[in-house]
Structures are given as C-alpha cells and as structure tokens.
Design a protein around this motif. Structure first.
Motif, mmCIF file in Angstrom:
data_model
loop_
_atom_site.group_PDB
_atom_site.id
_atom_site.type_symbol
_atom_site.label_atom_id
_atom_site.label_comp_id
_atom_site.label_asym_id
_atom_site.label_seq_id
_atom_site.Cartn_x
_atom_site.Cartn_y
_atom_site.Cartn_z
ATOM 1 N N CYS A 195 -9.640 0.628 -1.793
ATOM 2 C CA CYS A 195 -9.164 -0.638 -1.229
ATOM 3 C C CYS A 195 -9.607 -0.694 0.230
ATOM 4 C CB CYS A 195 -7.639 -0.709 -1.345
ATOM 5 S SG CYS A 195 -6.912 -2.215 -0.671
ATOM 6 N N LYS B 30 -7.261 5.348 -1.611
ATOM 7 C CA LYS B 30 -7.336 4.293 -2.631
ATOM 8 C C LYS B 30 -8.622 3.474 -2.449
ATOM 9 C CE LYS B 30 -4.888 0.336 -4.547
ATOM 10 N NZ LYS B 30 -3.811 -0.643 -4.414
ATOM 11 N N GLU C 259 -3.807 -8.364 3.867
ATOM 12 C CA GLU C 259 -4.311 -8.461 2.494
ATOM 13 C C GLU C 259 -5.290 -9.632 2.402
ATOM 14 O OE1 GLU C 259 -3.944 -6.786 -0.323
ATOM 15 O OE2 GLU C 259 -2.205 -5.462 0.033
ATOM 16 N N HIS D 92 -6.862 -4.624 3.480
ATOM 17 C CA HIS D 92 -6.679 -4.492 2.027
ATOM 18 C C HIS D 92 -7.308 -5.692 1.329
ATOM 19 C CE1 HIS D 92 -3.095 -1.722 2.449
ATOM 20 N NE2 HIS D 92 -3.029 -2.332 3.610
ATOM 21 N N HIS E 23 -7.614 0.492 3.996
ATOM 22 C CA HIS E 23 -6.504 1.158 3.311
ATOM 23 C C HIS E 23 -6.948 2.560 2.857
ATOM 24 C CE1 HIS E 23 -3.535 1.004 -0.358
ATOM 25 N NE2 HIS E 23 -3.355 2.064 0.376
HETATM 26 ZN ZN LIG Z 1 -4.708 -1.792 -0.171
#
Ligand SMILES: [Zn+2]
Length: 246
Positions: A139, A137, A94, A31, A131
């Motif tokens: 991402c 999404k 992330e 992400h 992701h």
């Molecule tokens: Zn994400």
C-alpha cells in the motif's frame, strides 16, 4: 485545484477508533483504499467514518478526483499504519481508487493535499512515506506497481497547486442521472455502452424489481447534470430521466 472540506468524526466515535489525541505528526503516510467499487469515493469513505466505522480502523483524510475530505484533526492518533509508530506519528491520507473516478486526478489532488499538510504541520518531504514503510503492506498499491512511480508522486508534491477550501453550502454536492425503466437488461446495457463510448461517462445498470434502469457516475454540478440529461434526450437513450443528489 483540489477543494478541501471537513466532515469530522465525533469525539465519542474517535475515542473508539484511535489511540487518543497525542499524534506526534512526524510523518505523512500515503495509502490507497483498494476499493474499486463505483461510488467508493472520498465522500463515501468520509461518511463511513462519520457514521461509525465498525472496523478498528481510522484515517485523517480521503481524497478523490474531486475533493479531499478530512475526518480527523491531525492530533488524533489514527489506526491506519498497522504499527504503533505509524499510528502514533503519522497523518494518514487515503487515495480513492473507485472505478468511476479518475486515478490520475485523485493522485494530483492528493499531492496538493500533502503539500498543504507539510506546510501546516512543518513536515519535511523526506517524512512523506508509504504505508509500506511501516508495516510492509502493499500500500499504496498502484503507486507501488509503478502506475505512477513514487518519485513522480513526490515530484508532484513538490510542484503541487494550492488547495482551496470548499465554500460552505455547496459542500461536495454531486449529481447523478437515473433513467426510467427498461423491460430487459440488454436494453439498459446498450444505453450504458453508448454513454461510455459516445459521452465518456461511467454508467451502470441497476435492477429495479423485474425492470432495469441506468445510473450514471457523478457530475460536479446540477448544471452539468442538466446538460447531461439533455444529451440523453437528444440521443434518444431514455425518455424519462431523473437527477439525483449523490
Ligand atoms: Zn494503507
């Protein structure tokens, strides 16, 4: 070489923002935070989770240009994918995109972290996914935009440097410099400009009552901050400076 540390969320808090301890750990899911604010680094995201994220969201790791911080043991089924399978089978990483960080360094650190998790959890590279793979999404956004392509990222993972565990006691302590006050914003802004252009630093103006100060991005050590402070004095940018622990 990326350094890693843990700032684990309490079991009580983890129970509120995960589906429990039965993560199948089949995938590593990449992400980006999408938070470009200055200071929105791995430490800030780790603190957000540690202090009790009010959003129904959670992720195992956050990584920036300086370090990787683990918030959840991998057995927790975090809420990050937007789908059941992604949440129940993924280890979520992330990548920070804060404007006072360095995206390419963050990506490099992420690749080292992913290589380590693959090894620790016996996950093959074909199960390192975006992701987007689960929920559609957009991402990780910058990778999907081609800033660094996905195949380049996977190549970085394949060639990754080993990680280094942070020695206790020095845990990610970072330093900023805050100047004394300027009576008008313009004066402070011109100092920011010099710091950016001449020194290559991130810096911004902060208001303090009806006065203004300049605050820099973070320095990795107190010695770095002291030498930066010295540069400011030599260049006569500010008479008074303070070193803050970030
Ligand atoms: Zn994400």
């Amino acid at each position: 070489m990326v350094t890693i540390r843990q700032k684990l969320v309490s079991t009580l808090q983890a129970a509120k923002v995960t589906s429990g301890k039965n993560n199948a750990k089949k995938y590593i899911v990449i992400h980006e935070t999408d938070n470009t604010n200055a200071g929105a680094d791995a430490d800030a995201h780790a603190r957000l989770q540690f202090n009790g994220n009010i959003r129904a969201a959670s992720w195992h790791w956050q990584v920036d240009a300086n370090e990787a911080v683990q918030s959840f043991e991998h057995y927790w089924a975090c809420w990050a994918a937007g789908t059941l399978v992604g949440n129940d089978q993924g280890i979520h990483v992330e990548i920070c995109v804060n404007s006072d960080g360095n995206y390419n360094s963050a990506l490099k650190n992420a690749s080292s972290l992913v290589a380590k998790i693959m090894k620790d959890e016996n996950i093959p590279i074909r199960n390192v996914v975006q992701h987007n793979y689960f929920s559609g999404k957009n991402c990780p956004r910058n990778i999907r935009n081609g800033r660094v392509s996905w195949s380049q990222f996977l190549q970085m993972v394949a060639n990754a440097e080993p990680v280094q565990r942070r020695k206790t006691g020095t845990a990610s302590r970072k330093y900023r410099i805050l100047t004394g006050t300027f009576s008008n914003r313009k004066g402070a802004e011109s100092v920011v400009e010099v710091m950016k252009i001449r020194f290559g630093w991130i810096a911004y103006v902060v208001q303090d009552g009806d006065k203004f100060r300049v605050k820099t991005g973070t320095f990795a050590s107190e010695a770095d901050a002291q030498s930066a402070e010295n540069k400011i004095k030599v260049a006569k940018l500010a008479q008074v400076t303070y070193i803050l622990v970030a």
